[in-house]
Design a protein around this motif. Structure first.
Motif, PDB file in Angstrom:
ATOM      1  N   SER A  53       0.760  -1.245  -0.077  1.00 21.82           N
ATOM      2  CA  SER A  53       0.020  -0.032   0.105  1.00 21.82           C
ATOM      3  C   SER A  53       0.927   1.427   0.040  1.00 21.82           C
ATOM      4  O   SER A  53       1.754   1.334   0.819  1.00 21.82           O
ATOM      5  CB  SER A  53      -0.868   0.036   1.184  1.00 21.82           C
ATOM      6  OG  SER A  53      -1.637   1.120   1.256  1.00 21.82           O
ATOM      7  N   THR A 103       2.709   4.476   0.908  1.00 23.69           N
ATOM      8  CA  THR A 103       2.520   4.947   2.346  1.00 23.69           C
ATOM      9  C   THR A 103       3.696   6.062   2.267  1.00 23.69           C
ATOM     10  O   THR A 103       4.798   6.100   1.594  1.00 23.69           O
ATOM     11  CB  THR A 103       3.009   3.939   3.312  1.00 23.69           C
ATOM     12  OG1 THR A 103       2.106   2.818   3.350  1.00 23.69           O
ATOM     13  CG2 THR A 103       3.209   4.547   4.846  1.00 23.69           C
ATOM     14  N   ASP A 150      -1.280   6.266   5.254  1.00 23.22           N
ATOM     15  CA  ASP A 150      -1.443   5.015   4.122  1.00 23.22           C
ATOM     16  C   ASP A 150      -2.599   5.695   3.279  1.00 23.22           C
ATOM     17  O   ASP A 150      -3.679   6.163   3.577  1.00 23.22           O
ATOM     18  CB  ASP A 150      -2.269   3.989   5.031  1.00 23.22           C
ATOM     19  CG  ASP A 150      -2.539   2.715   3.857  1.00 23.22           C
ATOM     20  OD1 ASP A 150      -2.911   3.165   2.511  1.00 23.22           O
ATOM     21  OD2 ASP A 150      -2.443   1.618   4.245  1.00 23.22           O
ATOM     22  N   CYS A 170      -3.907   4.742   0.526  1.00 24.86           N
ATOM     23  CA  CYS A 170      -5.238   3.923   0.048  1.00 24.86           C
ATOM     24  C   CYS A 170      -6.312   4.013   1.293  1.00 24.86           C
ATOM     25  O   CYS A 170      -7.556   4.138   0.748  1.00 24.86           O
ATOM     26  CB  CYS A 170      -4.662   2.159  -0.024  1.00 24.86           C
ATOM     27  SG  CYS A 170      -4.109   1.952  -1.464  1.00 24.86           S
ATOM     28  N   THR A 171      -6.155   3.867   2.421  1.00 26.39           N
ATOM     29  CA  THR A 171      -6.928   3.708   3.502  1.00 26.39           C
ATOM     30  C   THR A 171      -7.212   5.046   3.976  1.00 26.39           C
ATOM     31  O   THR A 171      -8.107   5.365   4.638  1.00 26.39           O
ATOM     32  CB  THR A 171      -6.628   2.680   4.494  1.00 26.39           C
ATOM     33  OG1 THR A 171      -5.631   3.326   5.385  1.00 26.39           O
ATOM     34  CG2 THR A 171      -6.446   1.464   4.242  1.00 26.39           C
TER      35      THR A 171
END
Length: 302
Positions: free
Chosen positions: A73, A75, A88, A90-91
Motif C-alpha cells: 500500500s 505510504t 496510508d 489507500c485507506t
C-alpha cells in the motif's frame, strides 16, 4: 548520439523533492513550496494527476520524509513538530509517533510494512523501527557512525524491493544495515550512492570522476556508465527487466542524461527548462524532475 526526449510539466510550481515507487503501480510523491507553507502530494503517473489531497506543513528536506510501498500500500512518512506522521494513501489512515529523527525511511520487517528512523549523534546513533500500521516498536539498536556528532548522511531504501535492508550514505562509504537482525552488515565505498533493484539484484549507483559506477552490495563494480561531465542528482528504476538510470549534470543541472545500464553510453538526453532540484524514475519508465518552476515528466523507453 542520445535520443532527445521532451519533458512536459505535470504541475506548475516550485518543487523541492520527488521520489517514486520502486515497483508498480507507478506512483510518485513530491514536496512543494507554497505561499507560507510547504505541501506534500502523491501522484498517479498512469493518470498524470494528483492522488488524494495535498498534505500541509510538509517538510522540504528529503531526509525528513519517505515514500514507498512497504507492504503493498502506498505510504508516506514525514516529521513535523517532534512527531513522525505515517499516512496510508489507500485507506487514508494516519499514525502519529512521538519522535523527531535525523533520518527517516520505510522498510519491510518480517513481512510487515514499517518506518525506520535514525537518531544522532553519529558517535552513539540509535535506529528504531515501528510497524507502519499499528505503531508497534519492532526493533531498536545502537550504531556507531564515527567520532563526530552530526549524522550527515542520507537513508537509502526502495521498498519493498530492498526488504529489510537499508543504506546510510556518508562521505566515505555506504553503511548497509539489516533492520531485522538489528546490525550493520557491511560498509561499501564510495559514500554517495543510490540503492535500487536491478536484473543483478540490489545495486548501488555511485558517481565518480571515471563515470557512473554500478556496484554490487559487496562493493564490486559491475558496470561503468560513461558521463559527459560530473553528475549531481541520480535516479534509477527497474523497468521491463532493464535497469534505467538518469543523472543531472552537476554544473548544468537542467541537463539530464539517461542510460539503459546494459550499455555504457547514454540512450537519452532531456533538457529541462530549469535546473533539477531532485530526480526520480518510476517502474513504467517515467522520469520526474522537481524544479523551481514545475514538476516535469518524460517517458523513457528501454
Amino acid at each position: 548520439m542520445p535520443e532527445s526526449v521532451l519533458a512536459d510539466p505535470l504541475a506548475r510550481g516550485s518543487f523541492d523533492g520527488v521520489t517514486a515507487t520502486a515497483e508498480r503501480p507507478s506512483l510518485a510523491f513530491t514536496s512543494r513550496i507554497g505561499q507560507g507553507v510547504n505541501t506534500g502530494q502523491a501522484w498517479d503517473l498512469a493518470a498524470g494527476a494528483p492522488l488524494g489531497p495535498p498534505i500541509p506543513d510538509f517538510p522540504a528536506d528529503r531526509a525528513e520524509w519517505a515514500f514507498g510501498l512497504p507492504a503493498g500500500s502506498p505510504t508516506v512518512a514525514w516529521t513535523h513538530r517532534d512527531r513522525v506522521h505515517v499516512h496510508d494513501l489507500c485507506t487514508g489512515r494516519e499514525l502519529t509517533l512521538d519522535a523527531h529523527p535525523d533520518l527517516l525511511g520505510l522498510t519491510v520487517h518480517h513481512g510487515r510494512g514499517a518506518v525506520v528512523a535514525l537518531f544522532g549523534p553519529a558517535n552513539d546513533a540509535e535506529v528504531a523501527v515501528w510497524d507502519a500500521g499499528t505503531g508497534e516498536r519492532l526493533a531498536d539498536f545502537r550504531l556507531w557512525l564515527g567520532h563526530h556528532t552530526a549524522v550527515g548522511r542520507g537513508l537509502l531504501h526502495a521498498t519493498p524491493a530492498t526488504g529489510a535492508l537499508a543504506g546510510l550514505a556518508g562521505d566515505a562509504a555506504v553503511t548497509l544495515l539489516d533492520l531485522e537482525r538489528g546490525e550493520e552488515i557491511s560498509a561499501v565505498p564510495p559514500g554517495c550512492a543510490t540503492l535500487t533493484p536491478s536484473p543483478d539484484g540490489l545495486v548501488l549507483l555511485c558517481p565518480s570522476p571515471e563515470g557512473l559506477g554500478v556496484h554490487g552490495l559487496d562493493g564490486d563494480r559491475l558496470a561503468t556508465l560513461s558521463v559527459p561531465a560530473p553528475c549531481g542528482h541520480v535516479a534509477a528504476a527497474l523497468v521491463g527487466g532493464h535497469l534505467l538510470v538518469a543523472a543531472a549534470l552537476h554544473d548544468s543541472p537542467g541537463t539530464v542524461f539517461a542510460w539503459n545500464a546494459a550499455a555504457p553510453a547514454p540512450s537519452h538526453r532531456i533538457d529541462l527548462p530549469a535546473p533539477a532540484n531532485d530526480l526520480a524514475l518510476a517502474p513504467d519508465g517515467t522520469l520526474l524532475a522537481a524544479t523551481d518552476t514545475a514538476l516535469y515528466a518524460a517517458r523513457l523507453g528501454t
